[in-house]
Design an enzyme around this catalytic site. Structure first.
Site, short mmCIF file in Angstrom:
data_model
loop_
_atom_site.label_atom_id
_atom_site.label_comp_id
_atom_site.label_asym_id
_atom_site.label_seq_id
_atom_site.Cartn_x
_atom_site.Cartn_y
_atom_site.Cartn_z
CG ASP A 49 -1.83 1.21 1.28
OD1 ASP A 49 -2.93 1.10 0.72
OD2 ASP A 49 -1.44 2.27 1.84
CE1 TYR A 54 0.83 7.86 2.38
CE2 TYR A 54 1.19 5.55 1.82
CZ TYR A 54 0.42 6.54 2.41
OH TYR A 54 -0.75 6.19 3.03
CE LYS A 79 -3.60 4.69 0.48
NZ LYS A 79 -2.22 4.58 0.90
CG HIS A 112 -4.48 9.79 0.33
ND1 HIS A 112 -3.16 9.63 -0.02
CD2 HIS A 112 -4.55 9.38 1.61
CE1 HIS A 112 -2.48 9.16 1.00
NE2 HIS A 112 -3.30 8.99 1.99
P1 NDP Z 1 1.05 1.61 11.84
O1 NDP Z 1 -0.09 1.59 12.81
O2 NDP Z 1 1.21 0.50 10.87
O3 NDP Z 1 2.36 1.78 12.73
C1 NDP Z 1 3.63 1.89 12.19
C2 NDP Z 1 4.59 2.17 13.35
O4 NDP Z 1 4.57 1.08 14.27
C3 NDP Z 1 6.00 2.36 12.90
O5 NDP Z 1 6.57 3.35 13.73
C4 NDP Z 1 6.65 0.99 13.16
O6 NDP Z 1 8.03 1.14 13.49
C5 NDP Z 1 5.87 0.52 14.37
N1 NDP Z 1 5.70 -0.96 14.37
C6 NDP Z 1 5.34 -1.73 13.32
N2 NDP Z 1 5.24 -3.02 13.70
C7 NDP Z 1 5.55 -3.07 15.00
C8 NDP Z 1 5.64 -4.13 15.95
N3 NDP Z 1 5.38 -5.38 15.59
N4 NDP Z 1 6.00 -3.82 17.22
C9 NDP Z 1 6.24 -2.55 17.58
N5 NDP Z 1 6.18 -1.50 16.73
C10 NDP Z 1 5.83 -1.75 15.45
O7 NDP Z 1 1.00 3.05 11.11
P2 NDP Z 1 0.89 3.63 9.65
O8 NDP Z 1 0.36 5.00 9.82
O9 NDP Z 1 2.14 3.46 8.91
O10 NDP Z 1 -0.29 2.81 8.96
C11 NDP Z 1 -0.09 1.67 8.15
C12 NDP Z 1 -0.28 2.00 6.68
O11 NDP Z 1 -1.59 2.52 6.44
C13 NDP Z 1 0.63 3.12 6.16
O12 NDP Z 1 1.98 2.72 6.00
C14 NDP Z 1 -0.08 3.50 4.90
O13 NDP Z 1 0.21 2.54 3.87
C15 NDP Z 1 -1.54 3.42 5.33
N6 NDP Z 1 -2.07 4.75 5.75
C16 NDP Z 1 -3.08 5.30 5.02
C17 NDP Z 1 -3.63 6.50 5.36
C18 NDP Z 1 -4.73 7.06 4.55
O14 NDP Z 1 -5.13 8.22 4.77
N7 NDP Z 1 -5.30 6.34 3.62
C19 NDP Z 1 -3.14 7.29 6.51
C20 NDP Z 1 -2.09 6.62 7.25
C21 NDP Z 1 -1.61 5.40 6.87
P3 NDP Z 1 9.26 0.78 12.50
O15 NDP Z 1 8.87 1.10 11.11
O16 NDP Z 1 10.34 1.66 13.05
O17 NDP Z 1 9.55 -0.68 12.72
#
Ligand code: NDP
Length: 276
Positions: A49, A54, A79, A112
């Site tokens: 995704d 991004y 998106k 988006h």
């Molecule tokens: P997430 O809820 O997926 O959290 C990501 C964070 O959690 C990062 O800091 C990562 O750290 C940490 N993390 C991931 N796995 C673990 C784990 N197993 N244990 C502890 N910490 C963990 O947040 P996102 O906002 O990135 O949401 C996911 C996806 O949703 C986005 O990447 C995007 O593709 C989509 N999205 C879409 C939006 C929209 O408006 N349509 C808005 C926001 C997101 P690290 O990377 O340092 O490991």
């Protein structure tokens, strides 16, 4: 029962979409995103995704084009960003995204955010892209029920997916019920609330029972709610951990306990009040 990473769910147009995907928001363009996507593909994720905003579509494209996984086994989402909404500008933005990704189609193209006064024209462009076969499915993000109802009044094609903020602090009952009734699949963004939920005692207690982390408990809860989930990580051990969800199953009581964490608390903006 959801038992393997390959498990899919069918969109209302018949397309199969993986229940688990890999999100790349805030993953840097270049080596960081290439390496993260390659790690995810090696582990078995098949759905990625991304989004124009991004600014990492080229890296996503490079990773998938260099991978051994055949294109037809991948599910690629991107998106259209807010400033590109409108009919012609969406068509142009889509061409740019395809070019950056190095693909001749995407599996899912999403609006988006519901930009007031523009999302219906954007949708007309999405319908054209879909009819041309350049997106195998089309959908929206961050649409409340009233946005969906308004869009559907004039749409020829109903959105197949609504990607919304969803995690135990924001369980989105109203939107999920409406989407279920309309056969629109719900996809969770920020499923881990950016790591902010991972010391919650209920999640820890349930995790201890199954020898799973709170993150794994949340992602399994998504799947059992029939919500597609796309956790993001750039840490290989976490990318692996977030895909290790298929050897345990939450009871109904545990699902209810996690639902009860809800406080209608958003990590991101409310789609009725965003300013970008
Ligand atoms: P997430 O809820 O997926 O959290 C990501 C964070 O959690 C990062 O800091 C990562 O750290 C940490 N993390 C991931 N796995 C673990 C784990 N197993 N244990 C502890 N910490 C963990 O947040 P996102 O906002 O990135 O949401 C996911 C996806 O949703 C986005 O990447 C995007 O593709 C989509 N999205 C879409 C939006 C929209 O408006 N349509 C808005 C926001 C997101 P690290 O990377 O340092 O490991």
């Amino acid at each position: 029962m959801i038992t393997k990473i390959e498990d899919t769910v069918q969109l209302h147009n018949g397309l199969e979409m993986p229940r688990l995907g890999f999100g790349v928001f805030k993953v840097e363009e270049g080596s960081e995103v290439v390496s993260a996507v390659k790690t995810a593909l090696d582990i078995g994720y098949r759905s990625i995704d991304t989004a124009a905003i991004y600014k990492n579509e080229e890296g996503v494209g490079k990773a998938i084009n260099e991978s051994d996984v055949p294109r037809n086994e991948l599910f690629i989402t991107t998106k259209v960003w807010n400033s590109d909404q409108g009919y012609e500008s969406t068509l142009n933005a889509f061409d740019t995204s395809l070019e950056k990704l190095g693909l001749d189609y995407v599996d899912l193209y999403l609006i988006h955010w519901p930009v007031e006064g523009k999302y219906k024209d954007t949708w007309k462009a999405m319908e054209k892209i879909y009819e041309e076969g350049r997106a195998k499915a089309i959908g929206v993000c961050n649409f409340h029920v009233h946005h969906l109802q308004d869009l559907m009044k004039d749409a020829n094609i109903k959105p197949m997916v609504n990607q919304i903020e969803f995690h135990p602090k924001l369980i989105q009952e109203e939107v999920r019920a409406f989407c279920k009734q309309e056969n629109i699949l719900v996809e969770a963004w920020s499923p881990l609330m950016h790591g902010k939920l991972l010391d919650h005692p209920t999640l820890k207690e349930i995790g201890d029972k199954y020898k799973k982390s709170p993150a794994q408990v949340i992602l399994r809860w998504d799947l059992q709610h029939d919500v597609i989930t796309i956790p993001k990580s750039v840490t290989p051990a976490r990318i692996k951990e977030n895909a290790d969800l298929f050897d345990f199953s939450l009871t109904e009581e545990e699902m209810d306990q996690i639902d009860a964490i809800n406080e209608n608390e958003r990590f991101g903006p409310d789609p009725d009040n965003f300013d970008f």
